[in-house]
Design a protein around this motif. Structure first.
Motif, short mmCIF file in Angstrom:
data_model
loop_
_atom_site.label_atom_id
_atom_site.label_comp_id
_atom_site.label_asym_id
_atom_site.label_seq_id
_atom_site.Cartn_x
_atom_site.Cartn_y
_atom_site.Cartn_z
N VAL A 76 0.83 -1.21 0.00
CA VAL A 76 0.00 0.00 0.00
C VAL A 76 0.86 1.26 0.00
O VAL A 76 0.37 2.35 -0.28
CB VAL A 76 -0.94 -0.01 1.23
CG1 VAL A 76 -0.15 0.27 2.51
CG2 VAL A 76 -2.08 0.99 1.08
N ASN A 77 2.15 1.11 0.27
CA ASN A 77 3.04 2.27 0.33
C ASN A 77 3.62 2.62 -1.04
O ASN A 77 4.77 3.03 -1.16
CB ASN A 77 4.17 2.01 1.32
CG ASN A 77 3.66 1.85 2.74
OD1 ASN A 77 2.81 2.60 3.18
ND2 ASN A 77 4.16 0.85 3.44
N PHE A 78 2.83 2.40 -2.11
CA PHE A 78 3.29 2.78 -3.44
C PHE A 78 3.34 4.30 -3.57
O PHE A 78 2.66 5.01 -2.84
CB PHE A 78 2.37 2.18 -4.51
CG PHE A 78 0.93 2.63 -4.40
CD1 PHE A 78 0.51 3.83 -4.96
CD2 PHE A 78 -0.01 1.84 -3.75
CE1 PHE A 78 -0.81 4.25 -4.85
CE2 PHE A 78 -1.33 2.25 -3.64
CZ PHE A 78 -1.73 3.46 -4.19
N TYR A 79 4.15 4.77 -4.51
CA TYR A 79 4.23 6.21 -4.75
C TYR A 79 2.98 6.64 -5.51
O TYR A 79 2.71 6.14 -6.61
CB TYR A 79 5.50 6.52 -5.55
CG TYR A 79 5.72 8.00 -5.78
CD1 TYR A 79 5.87 8.87 -4.70
CD2 TYR A 79 5.77 8.54 -7.06
CE1 TYR A 79 6.06 10.23 -4.88
CE2 TYR A 79 5.96 9.89 -7.26
CZ TYR A 79 6.11 10.73 -6.16
OH TYR A 79 6.30 12.08 -6.34
N PRO A 80 2.16 7.53 -4.95
CA PRO A 80 0.84 7.83 -5.51
C PRO A 80 0.88 8.52 -6.87
O PRO A 80 -0.08 8.49 -7.61
CB PRO A 80 0.20 8.71 -4.45
CG PRO A 80 1.33 9.30 -3.70
CD PRO A 80 2.42 8.28 -3.70
N PHE A 81 1.99 9.18 -7.19
CA PHE A 81 2.13 9.77 -8.52
C PHE A 81 3.14 8.93 -9.28
O PHE A 81 4.21 8.61 -8.73
CB PHE A 81 2.61 11.22 -8.44
CG PHE A 81 1.63 12.12 -7.77
CD1 PHE A 81 0.52 12.57 -8.46
CD2 PHE A 81 1.81 12.52 -6.46
CE1 PHE A 81 -0.39 13.42 -7.84
CE2 PHE A 81 0.91 13.36 -5.85
CZ PHE A 81 -0.20 13.81 -6.54
N PRO A 82 2.86 8.47 -10.50
CA PRO A 82 1.74 8.93 -11.33
C PRO A 82 0.50 8.01 -11.29
O PRO A 82 -0.25 7.99 -12.26
CB PRO A 82 2.34 8.92 -12.72
CG PRO A 82 3.29 7.77 -12.68
CD PRO A 82 3.83 7.70 -11.28
N GLY A 111 -9.13 2.69 4.06
CA GLY A 111 -8.65 3.05 5.39
C GLY A 111 -7.37 3.83 5.40
O GLY A 111 -6.82 4.11 6.48
N GLN A 112 -6.87 4.23 4.23
CA GLN A 112 -5.63 5.00 4.17
C GLN A 112 -5.94 6.49 4.23
O GLN A 112 -7.10 6.92 4.21
CB GLN A 112 -4.87 4.66 2.88
CG GLN A 112 -4.48 3.21 2.76
CD GLN A 112 -3.60 2.75 3.91
OE1 GLN A 112 -2.57 3.36 4.19
NE2 GLN A 112 -4.02 1.70 4.59
N SER A 113 -4.89 7.28 4.33
CA SER A 113 -5.04 8.73 4.40
C SER A 113 -4.19 9.37 3.33
O SER A 113 -3.48 8.69 2.58
CB SER A 113 -4.62 9.24 5.79
OG SER A 113 -3.27 8.93 6.03
N GLY A 114 -4.28 10.69 3.24
CA GLY A 114 -3.44 11.43 2.31
C GLY A 114 -3.70 11.05 0.87
O GLY A 114 -4.84 10.87 0.42
N ASP A 115 -2.62 10.89 0.08
CA ASP A 115 -2.76 10.59 -1.34
C ASP A 115 -3.32 9.19 -1.59
O ASP A 115 -4.02 8.98 -2.58
CB ASP A 115 -1.40 10.74 -2.04
CG ASP A 115 -0.97 12.20 -2.12
OD1 ASP A 115 -1.83 13.07 -2.33
OD2 ASP A 115 0.24 12.47 -1.96
N ALA A 126 -8.71 16.47 5.20
CA ALA A 126 -8.51 17.81 5.76
C ALA A 126 -7.03 18.07 6.03
O ALA A 126 -6.60 18.32 7.16
CB ALA A 126 -9.32 17.97 7.05
N THR A 127 -6.24 18.05 4.97
CA THR A 127 -4.79 18.15 5.13
C THR A 127 -4.27 19.58 5.05
O THR A 127 -3.13 19.85 5.41
CB THR A 127 -4.08 17.31 4.05
OG1 THR A 127 -4.58 17.71 2.76
CG2 THR A 127 -4.37 15.83 4.26
N GLY A 128 -5.10 20.52 4.55
CA GLY A 128 -4.64 21.89 4.40
C GLY A 128 -4.82 22.71 5.66
O GLY A 128 -5.19 22.21 6.72
N SER A 129 -4.53 24.02 5.53
CA SER A 129 -4.70 24.92 6.67
C SER A 129 -6.15 25.36 6.83
O SER A 129 -6.54 25.80 7.91
CB SER A 129 -3.80 26.14 6.51
OG SER A 129 -4.11 26.84 5.31
N GLN A 130 -6.93 25.26 5.74
CA GLN A 130 -8.36 25.55 5.80
C GLN A 130 -9.03 24.82 4.63
O GLN A 130 -8.37 24.44 3.67
CB GLN A 130 -8.64 27.04 5.76
CG GLN A 130 -8.03 27.79 4.59
CD GLN A 130 -8.27 29.28 4.70
OE1 GLN A 130 -9.39 29.73 4.86
NE2 GLN A 130 -7.20 30.05 4.64
#
Length: 845
Positions: A125-131, A165-169, A232-236
């Motif tokens: 699951v720890n593949f590089y999300p891009f590309p 169940g993952q987060s981020g990208d 919700a990874t940004g500042s807003q």
């Protein structure tokens, strides 16, 4: 253009036997050297070899993509990390263009990215999300031309399940595959939402998801909402995410989201912050012990931000109270780390800032608990934004935002059946008294806790918030002398004089009344009338009268003494030190130095204590550390925008072996000059307004008076810094500061009225106490003690939790002085030194 070191690579990476590799080998051999020589400022499109590829047709670019992916996989990891990333950079750029690949070719690309589900043991699951995400976008275009084949659909299902169940990208990949399957096959299944269970929030959310009724209509909306919290990874929130959160909330029902959200907010407020000790052993055998602090996992801190963003437009009084409490907790300073959870705290501040005057009031309350300068400035910007919306000044918006909690003259009465509760705010302390008929009760009746739980919670919240608000507003007023603000009487009457809470602060203070005919009168409101220092009546302010906080530097010494006599005679206790406020006037040495004052120079301060005090008084300061910053001095600065000035207090690190903490921050600083600047240029001290100069010097005297090592009775005995032993002794028993001089005046009045008066007297800079064993000299500045006849030092560390502070039953016309209380406590102890049982003290007598 600066060139990078030429990177060597093996041309065999472009030889995998595929038709694309054979065709594109010359192209990639020309492209890769340019990629490796490209610096940070050069764009990919500036490279001739890449321009040539971009200029070809869609089919050609597609074959280059296949050849690039194959080459990346042939690069040995140990051969060149930079070669792999340079090729990946070109691949990612080309994946953003239009391509024409078949499903089978896209599956070849996914396999090249490490997503070959035919070999599941090699898939992570720890593949590089891009590309990967870009490739999924290309595949999504195929669905517009026709249905996807079963092999591609199977791959998408496997990728969806892998990223659940993952987060981020990885979460973005999961959402994209779920969306594509829904469009291609109608598989609009319920979203899969999994939370990290490394903390209480994650476990609570997991239990909530498990308990959802899968057949109920709101379940899909709940799962969609919870899934978006993980984004919700940004500042807003972005405009798109804001829209999605609001739509999901509407589908569930705002009341239900608010109620459930408040449960999770309360969990975060009550979640303990645990310190974990770690010991690292070096090969040499030495060890290093350090601490880490556990609160929320990183992924669940992101989820918590999403929760707060969702609740932002749903806020009511109770929710704002929770956001305020959580914000204060998040900015709690953790040793070696900084704020506990700055991102989460900023989300709370953003939510408060979007809730009008109630939100501004909450921001004002929480600002007094936050020490970080950047966060203080952020809150100030939020308040300024709200004031601009209403067309008033930031000071006026803060006036308007102060709640009164239903108080009238500091008192609120609530009836609960046969019981009566009275909330009273007196001298900054909020208390609730209970009555049944005319009989006083010690606490809230147990019967009411069962029959009126919500009302009791509201009363308790009002008690807590009233006390916090009183303290916040008192400190705001205390810092406002320097602004010399003039408040029109109609505004003052509404927001101060007749306000249920602020009236308790405003009425015991002296105000300068600026009349429309340019005359001024100084007055205080007592006995239902405005009076001057002699108790004579003063005309009530008219609508065109303006009121300014009176300051002793504005008038003569005789008038200041008259005000002090009046307060003492009528026993008026001021909420902040005003009539007895220390005054700092320009001295001849300062007139000679012209642009700086050395009055507060050459002191040794505990840096962390100094930092805390400076932040409390609105100064900006950065802790000095034992690392190379290119300079060895720093300034604490106080912006004075009303006067277009900045005050500066210069300090330097105290270089001493080992005198820094685990994070490299120096324990001590030495003080230097105080100066004022305008546009970074020094301003002559005689040109600085007298009130501004006095208040700035008072702040600096406070920093020195509290943070100086001379105030620490154990500093010398614990080793301290040997090279500064002389300083400790001279400060501990030397000349009195202006604060200590005011303390001396108070003691001259107090001591004869106390039982220590028969064995004590003030001599010079000391309170001299005759005990049974010795005669003791307590310094009026530091509170440290010498024993006669040979001035032997006596170390007594005060018990700050003690109730016996000596001044309990004696009237003081200003807010309590901690050192004064310590002096009285020590005097009471030493007058009966034959009754002392503490072994640590007895060994010294």
């Amino acid at each position: 253009m600066p060139t990078q070191r030429k990177e060597e690579f093996n041309p065999a990476i472009f030889e995998d036997g595929s038709p694309e590799a054979v065709e594109m080998k010359p192209v990639l051999l020309a492209l890769l050297p340019q990629l490796l020589e490209k610096d940070y400022y050069t764009k990919l499109n500036d490279l001739p070899a890449y321009q040539a590829v971009r200029g070809q047709d869609v089919a050609y670019r597609s074959r280059v993509v296949l050849a690039l992916t194959a080459a990346i996989n042939r690069v040995e990891r140990e051969e060149s990390y930079r070669v792999r990333w340079s090729l990946a950079d070109a691949l990612t750029a080309l994946m953003r263009t239009t391509l024409s690949l078949s499903e089978a070719q896209y599956l070849r690309l996914f396999a090249g990215y490490g997503l070959d589900f035919a070999n599941p043991d090699e898939v992570s699951v720890n593949f590089y999300p891009f590309p990967v995400l870009l490739t999924l976008n290309q595949v999504a275009k195929l669905t517009k031309r026709g249905p996807l084949g079963e092999e591609m659909l199977t791959f998408l299902r496997q990728l969806r399940d892998l990223t659940a169940g993952q987060s981020g990208d990885q979460l973005k990949v999961h959402l994209k595959t779920q969306e594509m399957l829904g469009q291609a096959t109608g598989e609009h299944t319920l979203p899969t939402v999994v939370f990290a269970e490394g903390d209480a929030l994650g476990r609570s959310l997991t239990e909530f998801v498990a308990a959802l009724d899968r057949s109920a209509p709101p379940t899909a909306a709940w799962l969609g909402l919870l899934q978006r919290w993980q984004k919700a990874t940004g500042s807003q929130p972005t405009a798109k995410l804001r829209q999605e959160l609001d739509a999901a909330t509407a589908a569930i029902g705002p009341d239900e989201v608010r109620a459930q959200g408040r449960t999770w907010l309360q969990l975060l407020i009550e979640l303990p912050v645990k310190e974990q000790q770690h010991t690292y052993e070096y090969a040499s055998g030495s060890t290093h012990t350090y601490s880490s602090w556990e609160f929320l996992t990183e992924v669940n801190a992101t989820v918590a931000k999403g929760l707060i963003w969702t609740l932002q437009p749903l806020s009511n009084a109770g929710l704002l109270e929770q956001l305020t409490a959580l914000a204060a907790k998040c900015f709690r300073k953790i040793p070696g780390k900084g704020p506990l959870a700055a991102g989460l705290g900023n989300a709370c501040l953003l939510a408060l800032s979007q809730n009008g005057l109630p939100g501004v009031a909450a921001l004002a309350r929480v600002r007094s608990k936050i020490r970080q300068t950047n966060t203080q400035e952020l809150i100030a910007r939020y308040i300024a934004q709200e004031s601009a919306k209403l067309g008033v000044s930031p000071a006026e918006i803060e006036d308007m935002a102060v709640p009164d909690f239903g108080l009238e003259n500091g008192r609120l009465q609530e009836d609960f059946a046969e019981y009566t509760a009275t909330l009273t705010l007196r001298e900054g302390k909020a208390e609730v008294q209970w009555l049944k008929a005319d009989k006083a009760l010690k606490s809230a009746p147990a019967a009411l806790k069962a029959s009126h739980p919500d009302e009791l919670k509201e009363l308790k919240a009002a008690q807590t918030q009233a006390q916090q608000t009183y303290t916040t507003q008192r400190d705001r007023l205390d810092r406002s002398f320097v602004d010399q603000r003039r408040i029109p009487w109609p505004w003052f009457e509404q927001y101060y004089f007749r306000h249920g809470l602020l009236s308790l602060l405003a009425r015991p203070l002296i105000w300068r009344l600026h009349r429309p005919d340019s005359s001024v009168q100084d007055a205080i409101f007592q006995e239902d009338a405005w009076q001057d220092a002699l108790g004579h009546p003063v005309p009530t302010p008219t609508p065109d009268t303006k009121l300014q906080l009176w300051h002793p530097v504005l008038t003569s010494a005789d008038e200041v003494l008259a005000w002090r006599r009046m307060l003492d005679t009528k026993q008026i206790r001021q909420p902040l030190k005003q009539a007895f406020r220390e005054v700092y006037l320009l001295t001849p040495p300062e007139e000679r130095t012209r642009t700086y004052s050395n009055r507060m120079a050459a002191h040794i301060l505990k840096q962390h204590q100094f930092n805390s005090l400076a932040k409390l008084r609105g100064w900006r300061y950065s802790l000095l550390g034992a690392y190379d910053k290119g300079y060895d001095s720093e300034t604490a600065s106080l912006p004075l925008p009303i006067h277009d000035l900045t005050a500066e207090f210069w300090v330097s690190e105290v270089y001493a072996d080992g005198e820094w903490n685990d994070t490299g921050i120096y324990n001590y600083v030495s003080t230097d000059q105080v100066r004022f600047t305008r546009a970074n240029e020094p301003v002559p001290l005689p040109e600085v307004p007298a009130l501004v100069f006095s208040e700035v010097m008072r702040d600096v005297d406070l920093f020195v008076g509290v943070a100086s090592v001379g105030n620490d009775p154990q500093w010398r005995d614990n080793g301290g810094l040997a090279q500064f032993r002389t300083y400790w002794e001279s400060y501990s028993f030397g000349d009195l500061s202006e604060v200590a001089k005011t303390r001396k005046l108070a003691l001259e009045r107090l001591v004869p009225r106390l039982k220590i008066g028969r064995v004590s007297e003030i001599k010079g800079n000391f309170l001299v106490v005759k005990g049974h064993r010795h005669v003791y000299k307590i310094h009026l500045g530091s509170g440290n003690i010498l024993m006669e006849p040979n001035d032997q030092y006596l170390c007594i560390v005060p018990d700050r939790s003690s109730k016996q502070l000596g001044s309990t039953d004696v009237f003081l016309p200003f807010e309590g002085d901690a050192v004064l209380s310590i002096i009285l406590s020590k005097a009471l102890l030493l007058m009966d030194d034959d009754k002392i049982t503490d072994e640590t003290i007895l060994r010294q007598l």
